[in-house]
Write a protein that holds these residues in place. Structure first.
Motif, PDB file in Angstrom:
ATOM      1  N   ILE A 265       0.837  -1.201   0.000  1.00  0.00           N
ATOM      2  CA  ILE A 265       0.000   0.000   0.000  1.00  0.00           C
ATOM      3  C   ILE A 265       0.874   1.253   0.000  1.00  0.00           C
ATOM      4  O   ILE A 265       0.695   2.157  -0.824  1.00  0.00           O
ATOM      5  N   ILE A 266       1.853   1.294   0.881  1.00  0.00           N
ATOM      6  CA  ILE A 266       2.628   2.528   1.011  1.00  0.00           C
ATOM      7  C   ILE A 266       3.548   2.751  -0.195  1.00  0.00           C
ATOM      8  O   ILE A 266       3.774   3.885  -0.625  1.00  0.00           O
ATOM      9  N   MET A 267       4.052   1.656  -0.807  1.00  0.00           N
ATOM     10  CA  MET A 267       4.896   1.807  -2.006  1.00  0.00           C
ATOM     11  C   MET A 267       4.087   2.341  -3.176  1.00  0.00           C
ATOM     12  O   MET A 267       4.592   3.080  -4.016  1.00  0.00           O
TER      13      MET A 267
ATOM     14  N   ALA B 177      10.307   9.176   1.176  1.00  0.00           N
ATOM     15  CA  ALA B 177      10.984   8.227   2.071  1.00  0.00           C
ATOM     16  C   ALA B 177      10.289   8.184   3.435  1.00  0.00           C
ATOM     17  O   ALA B 177      10.205   7.125   4.073  1.00  0.00           O
ATOM     18  N   ALA B 178       9.758   9.340   3.885  1.00  0.00           N
ATOM     19  CA  ALA B 178       9.060   9.366   5.185  1.00  0.00           C
ATOM     20  C   ALA B 178       7.785   8.531   5.113  1.00  0.00           C
ATOM     21  O   ALA B 178       7.426   7.834   6.062  1.00  0.00           O
ATOM     22  N   LEU B 179       7.091   8.595   3.958  1.00  0.00           N
ATOM     23  CA  LEU B 179       5.902   7.762   3.788  1.00  0.00           C
ATOM     24  C   LEU B 179       6.305   6.293   3.856  1.00  0.00           C
ATOM     25  O   LEU B 179       5.675   5.479   4.547  1.00  0.00           O
TER      26      LEU B 179
ATOM     27  N   VAL C 258       2.743   0.936  19.431  1.00  0.00           N
ATOM     28  CA  VAL C 258       3.794   0.566  18.477  1.00  0.00           C
ATOM     29  C   VAL C 258       4.971   1.550  18.509  1.00  0.00           C
ATOM     30  O   VAL C 258       6.100   1.195  18.169  1.00  0.00           O
ATOM     31  N   VAL C 259       4.722   2.781  18.973  1.00  0.00           N
ATOM     32  CA  VAL C 259       5.842   3.737  19.154  1.00  0.00           C
ATOM     33  C   VAL C 259       5.808   4.148  20.628  1.00  0.00           C
ATOM     34  O   VAL C 259       5.332   5.228  20.981  1.00  0.00           O
ATOM     35  N   PRO C 260       6.315   3.297  21.537  1.00  0.00           N
ATOM     36  CA  PRO C 260       6.045   3.471  22.967  1.00  0.00           C
ATOM     37  C   PRO C 260       6.574   4.768  23.574  1.00  0.00           C
ATOM     38  O   PRO C 260       6.002   5.265  24.545  1.00  0.00           O
TER      39      PRO C 260
ATOM     40  N   ASN D 148       5.943   9.527  27.007  1.00  0.00           N
ATOM     41  CA  ASN D 148       5.908   8.091  27.308  1.00  0.00           C
ATOM     42  C   ASN D 148       4.492   7.564  27.001  1.00  0.00           C
ATOM     43  O   ASN D 148       3.636   7.439  27.875  1.00  0.00           O
ATOM     44  N   ILE D 149       4.296   7.274  25.709  1.00  0.00           N
ATOM     45  CA  ILE D 149       2.978   6.836  25.231  1.00  0.00           C
ATOM     46  C   ILE D 149       2.583   5.523  25.922  1.00  0.00           C
ATOM     47  O   ILE D 149       1.424   5.308  26.263  1.00  0.00           O
ATOM     48  N   TRP D 150       3.569   4.679  26.167  1.00  0.00           N
ATOM     49  CA  TRP D 150       3.267   3.405  26.841  1.00  0.00           C
ATOM     50  C   TRP D 150       2.682   3.670  28.229  1.00  0.00           C
ATOM     51  O   TRP D 150       1.691   3.054  28.621  1.00  0.00           O
TER      52      TRP D 150
ATOM     53  N   TYR E  61      -3.596   9.940  21.709  1.00  0.00           N
ATOM     54  CA  TYR E  61      -2.152  10.054  21.993  1.00  0.00           C
ATOM     55  C   TYR E  61      -1.277   9.028  21.270  1.00  0.00           C
ATOM     56  O   TYR E  61      -0.077   9.219  21.141  1.00  0.00           O
ATOM     57  N   ILE E  62      -1.893   7.934  20.773  1.00  0.00           N
ATOM     58  CA  ILE E  62      -1.073   6.841  20.236  1.00  0.00           C
ATOM     59  C   ILE E  62      -0.298   7.285  18.991  1.00  0.00           C
ATOM     60  O   ILE E  62       0.755   6.743  18.653  1.00  0.00           O
ATOM     61  N   PHE E  63      -0.801   8.316  18.271  1.00  0.00           N
ATOM     62  CA  PHE E  63      -0.134   8.813  17.067  1.00  0.00           C
ATOM     63  C   PHE E  63       0.694  10.073  17.338  1.00  0.00           C
ATOM     64  O   PHE E  63       1.089  10.771  16.409  1.00  0.00           O
TER      65      PHE E  63
ATOM     66  N   ARG F 260       2.083  19.641  16.429  1.00  0.00           N
ATOM     67  CA  ARG F 260       2.428  19.809  15.016  1.00  0.00           C
ATOM     68  C   ARG F 260       3.232  18.641  14.466  1.00  0.00           C
ATOM     69  O   ARG F 260       3.525  18.600  13.276  1.00  0.00           O
ATOM     70  N   ARG F 261       3.631  17.710  15.356  1.00  0.00           N
ATOM     71  CA  ARG F 261       4.380  16.540  14.887  1.00  0.00           C
ATOM     72  C   ARG F 261       3.487  15.311  14.837  1.00  0.00           C
ATOM     73  O   ARG F 261       3.979  14.211  14.585  1.00  0.00           O
ATOM     74  N   VAL F 262       2.181  15.462  15.099  1.00  0.00           N
ATOM     75  CA  VAL F 262       1.328  14.275  15.137  1.00  0.00           C
ATOM     76  C   VAL F 262       1.502  13.488  13.843  1.00  0.00           C
ATOM     77  O   VAL F 262       1.743  14.061  12.768  1.00  0.00           O
ATOM     78  N   CYS F 263       1.395  12.161  13.946  1.00  0.00           N
ATOM     79  CA  CYS F 263       1.641  11.289  12.797  1.00  0.00           C
ATOM     80  C   CYS F 263       0.749  11.681  11.611  1.00  0.00           C
ATOM     81  O   CYS F 263      -0.477  11.643  11.714  1.00  0.00           O
ATOM     82  N   PRO F 264       1.342  12.029  10.460  1.00  0.00           N
ATOM     83  CA  PRO F 264       0.507  12.400   9.315  1.00  0.00           C
ATOM     84  C   PRO F 264      -0.193  11.194   8.688  1.00  0.00           C
ATOM     85  O   PRO F 264      -1.128  11.352   7.911  1.00  0.00           O
TER      86      PRO F 264
HETATM   87  C1  HEM Z   1      -0.551   2.317  13.641  1.00  0.00           C
HETATM   88  C2  HEM Z   1       0.235   2.988  12.868  1.00  0.00           C
HETATM   89  C3  HEM Z   1       1.053   4.183  13.269  1.00  0.00           C
HETATM   90  C4  HEM Z   1       1.363   4.684  14.515  1.00  0.00           C
HETATM   91  C5  HEM Z   1       0.915   4.152  15.878  1.00  0.00           C
HETATM   92  C6  HEM Z   1       2.194   5.856  14.312  1.00  0.00           C
HETATM   93  C7  HEM Z   1       2.696   6.641  15.344  1.00  0.00           C
HETATM   94  C8  HEM Z   1       3.500   7.748  15.155  1.00  0.00           C
HETATM   95  C9  HEM Z   1       4.048   8.559  16.222  1.00  0.00           C
HETATM   96  C10 HEM Z   1       3.828   8.326  17.712  1.00  0.00           C
HETATM   97  C11 HEM Z   1       4.783   9.537  15.648  1.00  0.00           C
HETATM   98  C12 HEM Z   1       5.559  10.638  16.377  1.00  0.00           C
HETATM   99  C13 HEM Z   1       4.665  11.841  16.579  1.00  0.00           C
HETATM  100  C14 HEM Z   1       5.276  12.911  17.453  1.00  0.00           C
HETATM  101  O1  HEM Z   1       6.453  13.239  17.285  1.00  0.00           O
HETATM  102  O2  HEM Z   1       4.576  13.438  18.345  1.00  0.00           O
HETATM  103  C15 HEM Z   1       4.721   9.356  14.210  1.00  0.00           C
HETATM  104  C16 HEM Z   1       5.367  10.162  13.289  1.00  0.00           C
HETATM  105  C17 HEM Z   1       5.298   9.981  11.922  1.00  0.00           C
HETATM  106  N1  HEM Z   1       4.559   9.030  11.257  1.00  0.00           N
HETATM  107 FE1  HEM Z   1       3.383   7.602  12.088  1.00  0.00          FE
HETATM  108  N2  HEM Z   1       2.369   6.054  12.970  1.00  0.00           N
HETATM  109  C18 HEM Z   1       1.684   5.065  12.288  1.00  0.00           C
HETATM  110  C19 HEM Z   1       1.575   4.915  10.919  1.00  0.00           C
HETATM  111  C20 HEM Z   1       2.124   5.758   9.975  1.00  0.00           C
HETATM  112  C21 HEM Z   1       1.916   5.671   8.551  1.00  0.00           C
HETATM  113  C22 HEM Z   1       1.025   4.637   7.856  1.00  0.00           C
HETATM  114  C23 HEM Z   1       2.655   6.664   7.971  1.00  0.00           C
HETATM  115  C24 HEM Z   1       2.816   7.041   6.516  1.00  0.00           C
HETATM  116  C25 HEM Z   1       1.931   6.813   5.608  1.00  0.00           C
HETATM  117  C26 HEM Z   1       3.322   7.389   9.044  1.00  0.00           C
HETATM  118  C27 HEM Z   1       4.165   8.470   8.866  1.00  0.00           C
HETATM  119  C28 HEM Z   1       4.748   9.197   9.897  1.00  0.00           C
HETATM  120  C29 HEM Z   1       5.666  10.321   9.684  1.00  0.00           C
HETATM  121  C30 HEM Z   1       6.158  10.846   8.325  1.00  0.00           C
HETATM  122  C31 HEM Z   1       6.004  10.813  10.953  1.00  0.00           C
HETATM  123  C32 HEM Z   1       6.972  11.968  11.275  1.00  0.00           C
HETATM  124  C33 HEM Z   1       6.210  13.273  11.441  1.00  0.00           C
HETATM  125  C34 HEM Z   1       7.120  14.453  11.798  1.00  0.00           C
HETATM  126  O3  HEM Z   1       8.218  14.262  12.306  1.00  0.00           O
HETATM  127  O4  HEM Z   1       6.706  15.602  11.585  1.00  0.00           O
HETATM  128  N3  HEM Z   1       2.972   6.812  10.247  1.00  0.00           N
HETATM  129  N4  HEM Z   1       3.927   8.273  13.931  1.00  0.00           N
END
Ligand code: HEM
Length: 526
Positions: free
Chosen positions: A176-178, A294-296, A382-384, A411-413, A445-447, A451-455
């Protein structure tokens, strides 16, 4: 001078320095934490499952914020949701930078990654805007057909070779991501780009090993000439950094060559390659696009899927394996352990779908499935420890000073295992998120935060829904039996890194009706 006298002087100096640090900390009204020596708190940070140790310290000091010393800078650890959201969400304008990662970033020549870019760098805004265009809730609707097609491939794989479930899950997430990032179709489980991703993650793991490199604690060491004895870390970072560069360069070159040749599938790269509005030069545009793609690739490949963890040994039903697994595999483990919860989820699926394949529009009609997904994410974050943030100004919170440049770890965990939010937090119980007295929603909170929340959160959630629902509709997941006929209890052992993965475990995956599933797959294929 005798050794005893030298020892005594050394002990006295260490004690003086440690007392000095303690008094300095107290005078500055920093949050509490385990006493630091002149070497900081490095010795307090265990190499495995350190999120548990941090939570224990927070309980011991009765404070949701902890302060640990890493030589030249303080690291604050936020251990509950209330504090994390108050700082990282509500004050996100000053809490959204990243600290410098000296080995994996600066010395490896990889300071332009999306994950490590400081909020003060103009690139930060450009990266986030481009990623949002591809991953916002409206945009991800265009990937629904792709997610359904890949889910069918997953179901087929589980039907034909159920014991390879980890490889099937891994292929699903990466395919999917590729496709989203590069318009690339993953054809086999042994794909050249996937191998590059795994090698890069392995090398990043080496450079990010906690406590391994002194330069992370004493950044001044980055100036030590590379030829000096003991400066091997500089050579190592440079050489691994060069190899890791294949991650952003090789698939990006492939995708641009396809677009230029006029034969390509739409993707993040093809959507933006002819747009130069966000960069002053062509070189900069290419540089920005390659880091975003690459981030994707990394974000989507290392969280939803499984990956190889080198150097880790585990066995599944007698076979040696080095694979570790993530969210979807946590789901398999929990379903094998909890047949009663699995049955309740399946009953809901059967009632709503009536034998049809689940599509995205069914999500609102399946509250129990949504609760299962939340509980899987909570039970196995998954990102504790999130990804560290950095504060860009002095700030005050709860009577404490938070000095500019402090590294902030969420500390998300600990938030997921907070007894005040989740009674009996180790129990897997989706009903936490149902009824009138719902417990704290882990999606808050899991993501991550601010402004850094997981995109990628909407894409990840949609993939989890489609896969989990269709797997429950078509398969029964149970404990495997050993040669003695006894059930084997699937064990939850986690790896420690930026992402935590379950070590492989045995489990039985049985189709409910192979004939019905085959005919559903052949109808969909036509
Ligand atoms: C269950 C799946 C996922 C979890 C639990 C997760 C969780 C996280 C967390 C905790 C962060 C750090 C946020 C912060 O610094 O506060 C993050 C960052 C990020 N995630 Fe995810 N993620 C998931 C899936 C994905 C997917 C599918 C993608 C891409 C399509 C992705 C792309 C990114 C990117 C690019 C960042 C860095 C954002 C930045 O530094 O500005 N993640 N993710």
């Amino acid at each position: 001078m005798s050794m005893n006298a030298l020892d005594a002087i050394a002990v006295a100096l260490c004690t003086l320095l440690s007392v000095g640090i303690w008094r300095y900390r107290k005078a500055r009204r920093l949050p509490p934490g385990p006493p630091a020596t002149f070497l900081g708190n490095a010795h307090h940070i265990p190499r495995t499952e350190n999120w548990v140790a941090f939570k224990n310290f927070a309980d011991q000091y009765n404070s949701s914020i902890l302060c640990l010393w890493m030589f030249n800078s303080e690291t604050f650890i936020l251990n509950d949701y209330r504090t994390a959201t108050a700082l990282l969400d509500h004050r996100s304008s000053i809490y959204s930078s990243r600290p410098t990662f000296w080995m994996a970033g600066y010395l490896a020549g990889r300071t332009s990654t999306v994950f490590g870019t400081k909020s003060t760098n103009p690139r930060f805004k450009i990266y986030r805007t481009l990623l949002h265009k591809t991953l916002n809730p409206r945009a991800i609707r265009t990937y629904r057909a792709l997610q359904l097609a890949e889910c069918q491939t997953l179901l087929k794989g589980l039907l034909e070779t159920p014991d390879d479930f980890i490889a099937h899950l891994r292929r699903n997430a990466i395919a999917i991501i590729m496709s989203v990032a590069y318009g690339y179709q993953v054809k086999s489980n042994d794909d050249k780009f996937v191998n590059i991703l795994e090698e890069t993650l392995r090398l990043a793991g080496v450079l990010n090993t906690p406590g391994k490199f002194w330069v992370e604690f004493l950044p001044i060491l980055r100036y030590v000439p590379a030829w000096l004895p003991g400066a091997g870390f500089r050579k190592l970072a440079r050489s691994l950094g060069q190899t890791m560069g294949r991650l952003e360069n090789v698939p990006y070159k492939w995708a641009t060559s396809q677009v230029l040749a006029g034969s390509y599938d739409e993707s993040f790269v093809s959507d933006h390659i002819h747009d130069q509005s966000f960069a002053p030069t062509l070189e900069e545009k290419d540089d920005i696009l390659k880091w975003c793609a690459a981030a994707l690739f990394v974000g989507g490949g290392d969280t939803v899927s499984s990956r190889i963890a080198y150097g880790l040994k585990a066995t599944t039903d007698g076979r040696s394996s080095e694979k570790t697994v993530s969210v979807m595999t946590t789901f398999f483990l929990l379903m094998a352990r909890h047949p009663e919860i699995q049955q309740r989820a399946r009953e809901e699926v059967d009632t709503v779908l009536g034998g049809n394949m689940a599509t995205h529009s069914d999500q609102a009609s399946l509250p129990y499935i949504n609760a299962v997904i939340k509980e899987v994410l909570r039970w196995g974050p998954v990102v504790p420890l999130g990804i560290p943030h950095q504060v860009t100004e002095d700030d005050f919170y709860d009577g404490y000073l938070i000095p500019k440049d402090t590294r902030i770890i969420s500390n998300i965990w600990a938030m997921a295992y907070d007894e005040n939010e989740y009674p009996n937090p180790s129990a897997f119980d989706p009903t936490r998120f149902l009824g009138d007295n719902k417990q704290l929603d882990p999606l808050k909170y899991i993501f991550g935060f601010g402004r850094r929340v997981c995109p990628g959160l909407d894409l990840a959630e949609a993939s989890l829904f489609i896969n989990i629902t269709n797997i429950l509709a078509n398969f029964i997941i149970s404990k495997k039996r050993g040669p003695d006929g006894q059930e084997i209890e699937p064990e939850a052992k986690w790896t420690t890194g930026v992402t935590a993965h379950l070590m492989p475990f045995p489990c039985q995956i049985t189709p409910r009706s192979p004939t019905a599933l085959r005919s559903m797959l052949s109808v969909s294929a036509n």
